[in-house]
Scaffold this motif. Sequence first.
Motif, short mmCIF file in Angstrom:
data_model
loop_
_atom_site.label_atom_id
_atom_site.label_comp_id
_atom_site.label_asym_id
_atom_site.label_seq_id
_atom_site.Cartn_x
_atom_site.Cartn_y
_atom_site.Cartn_z
N UNK A 48 0.84 -1.19 0.00
CA UNK A 48 0.00 0.00 0.00
C UNK A 48 0.88 1.25 0.00
N UNK A 49 0.45 2.27 -0.74
CA UNK A 49 1.11 3.58 -0.71
C UNK A 49 0.02 4.64 -0.84
N UNK A 50 0.16 5.71 -0.05
CA UNK A 50 -0.81 6.81 -0.09
C UNK A 50 -0.05 8.12 -0.14
N UNK A 51 -0.66 9.11 -0.75
CA UNK A 51 -0.01 10.40 -0.87
C UNK A 51 -1.06 11.50 -0.89
N UNK A 106 -8.33 9.73 2.50
CA UNK A 106 -8.11 8.32 2.18
C UNK A 106 -7.97 7.55 3.49
N UNK A 107 -8.28 6.27 3.44
CA UNK A 107 -8.12 5.40 4.61
C UNK A 107 -8.09 3.95 4.14
N UNK A 108 -7.36 3.14 4.90
CA UNK A 108 -7.26 1.71 4.62
C UNK A 108 -7.49 0.96 5.92
N UNK A 109 -8.30 -0.09 5.90
CA UNK A 109 -8.60 -0.86 7.11
C UNK A 109 -8.50 -2.35 6.80
N UNK A 110 -7.80 -3.07 7.67
CA UNK A 110 -7.72 -4.53 7.57
C UNK A 110 -8.82 -5.11 8.44
N UNK A 111 -9.83 -5.71 7.83
CA UNK A 111 -11.03 -6.15 8.53
C UNK A 111 -11.24 -7.65 8.34
N UNK A 114 5.71 -0.11 -13.13
CA UNK A 114 6.34 0.45 -11.94
C UNK A 114 6.72 -0.65 -10.97
N UNK A 115 7.86 -0.51 -10.28
CA UNK A 115 8.30 -1.55 -9.33
C UNK A 115 7.35 -1.75 -8.16
N UNK A 116 6.65 -0.69 -7.75
CA UNK A 116 5.77 -0.79 -6.60
C UNK A 116 4.84 0.41 -6.53
N UNK A 117 3.94 0.43 -5.54
CA UNK A 117 2.96 1.52 -5.46
C UNK A 117 3.59 2.87 -5.15
N UNK A 118 4.65 2.90 -4.36
CA UNK A 118 5.28 4.17 -4.02
C UNK A 118 5.90 4.81 -5.27
N UNK A 119 6.53 3.99 -6.10
CA UNK A 119 7.12 4.51 -7.34
C UNK A 119 6.03 5.02 -8.29
N UNK A 120 4.88 4.33 -8.30
CA UNK A 120 3.76 4.78 -9.12
C UNK A 120 3.29 6.16 -8.70
N UNK A 121 3.09 6.38 -7.40
CA UNK A 121 2.60 7.67 -6.92
C UNK A 121 3.63 8.77 -7.15
N UNK A 122 4.90 8.46 -6.98
CA UNK A 122 5.94 9.47 -7.25
C UNK A 122 5.93 9.87 -8.72
N UNK A 123 5.80 8.89 -9.60
CA UNK A 123 5.77 9.19 -11.03
C UNK A 123 4.52 10.01 -11.39
N UNK A 170 -5.88 22.44 -7.16
CA UNK A 170 -6.72 21.64 -6.27
C UNK A 170 -5.83 20.61 -5.57
N UNK A 171 -6.26 20.24 -4.34
CA UNK A 171 -5.54 19.20 -3.62
C UNK A 171 -5.71 17.86 -4.33
N UNK A 172 -4.83 16.93 -4.00
CA UNK A 172 -4.83 15.65 -4.70
C UNK A 172 -4.49 14.54 -3.70
N UNK A 173 -5.39 13.57 -3.58
CA UNK A 173 -5.15 12.40 -2.74
C UNK A 173 -5.01 11.18 -3.64
N UNK A 174 -3.99 10.36 -3.39
CA UNK A 174 -3.71 9.18 -4.20
C UNK A 174 -3.56 7.98 -3.28
#
Length: 385
Positions: A147-150, A165-170, A332-341, A356-360
Motif C-alpha cells: 500500500x502507498x498513499x499520498x 483516504x483510509x485503509x482498514x484490515x477487517x 512500476x516496481x511498486x505503489x510508491x514509485x507509481x505515486x511518485x511518477x 486543487x488538492x490531490x489524494x492518491x
Amino acid sequence: MWKRLKRRGRHAEGGTRSQRFVRMLPALMILGGLVFDLLTPPIFTAIPLFVAAPLIAAPFFSLSSTICIGIASMVAVTVLRLYSNSLPLAVPLIELLTLATVSVLAVVINAVVRRGNEQLASARVIAETAMRAVLPKPSDRIGGLHVAARYEAAQADEFVGGDLFAVADTPQGVRLVVGDVRGKGLDAVESVAVAIGAFREAAEQERSLEGVAQRLERALAREGARGGLDAVEGFITAVLAEIPSGVSRVRIVNRGHPEPILLHPDGAVEVLGPTVPALPLGMDLGVWPDRADEWDLPAGTTLLLYTDGLSEARNAAGVFYEPAARLRGRIFPGPEELLSALTDDVRLHTGGETTDDMALLAVVRPAEGQPDRRRTVKIVGLETM
C-alpha cells in the motif's frame, strides 16, 4: 526521481541567491551612500540610502542585526559630516534625527514581523498535526497487500484540505476509501473527520461494502442535522473498495467519484467505471440502494484510487490530465514509485500550477511468496535505500 531532485536543486539555488542578495543589500546601501556622498558636491546627499538600509533589514534580519545596521548608518553619516566640518549645522543634525527615528521604526517593524512569523509557524504546525491525526498515512503492508498513499496540497506548505483516504484490515478483507469533500479549509476538515471516523467503524462492523457506504451516508446525515455540515454543499464524492483475503477480486462502490484504475503487470490499463452511477455521499436527493461492482485483481495488479485534483488538473491550454492514458504501457516496481511518477507527471503537465488538492492511494496484490524489494539508487554520490 532525478528530474525532481534537479527541480528542487534549481529552486534551492534560486532561493539561496535571493537570500544572499538580501543579506548584502543593507551593507551595499551604506557603502553606496558613503561613496556617493564623498564623490559628489555638498548640495547632493545620500541620506535616502542610509535611511533605506535599516528599513530593508527590518523584515529580513534579526533584531540585533537590524539595530546594528541602524547604528552603522548613523555612524556613517556622523563620520561624513565630521569629515566635511558640517556636523554642528542644522541640516546634518536633522538628518541624524531622521535616521535615528527611522532606525527605531525599523526595530518596531522587525518585532512585528517576527511575531507574525512565529504565529504563522505555530498555525502551520497545528494544522499539520491536526491533518495527520485526522488523515494518518497507512502502513505500507496491510493484509498481505502493498500500500502507498499520498496527499499533495495545491499550495506549498498547505496542510489543511478536503481530500481523504483510509485503509482498514477487517475480517471481510482490506477495505479502502478515497474521497473528496465539497469545500475547503476547516469546514472541509470537519467533514473529513466525520467520514474517516465513520469509515473506520463501519469497515470493521459491516458485513458488506454496501453497508459501509450506507453507514457513511447516515453519519453525514446525522452531522448535517446537528448543524455540523452544510445542508446543501456538505457532500462527499467517494469510492470504496474491498479486497477479500485470498480472493483475486476487488469490489467497488462508487459514489460520484472519479473512476479507479487497474494497472496490469504488462502495462495494460483498465478503468473501473460503475455499472450504475450514484450520487455523492450526503447529497440528500433520494434513496437508492448501493451496488458494488466486481473485477478481477490478479497478482501483480495495481489498484489506483485518486481524487479529481489529478484528473481535473489542466495545462496552460486547458487540457485535462488523463491518468489512464498517461499510465498506459508503463510498469512500476511498486505503489510508491507509481505515486511518485504520477505527482511528477501531473506537475509537469500543469507547469507546477496546480489549483486543487490531490489524494492518491495505490494497492498492489503481490505474487505468492514475492519478497519485499529494496532498491539502491545512486545519484551523483547520493545513495538512498
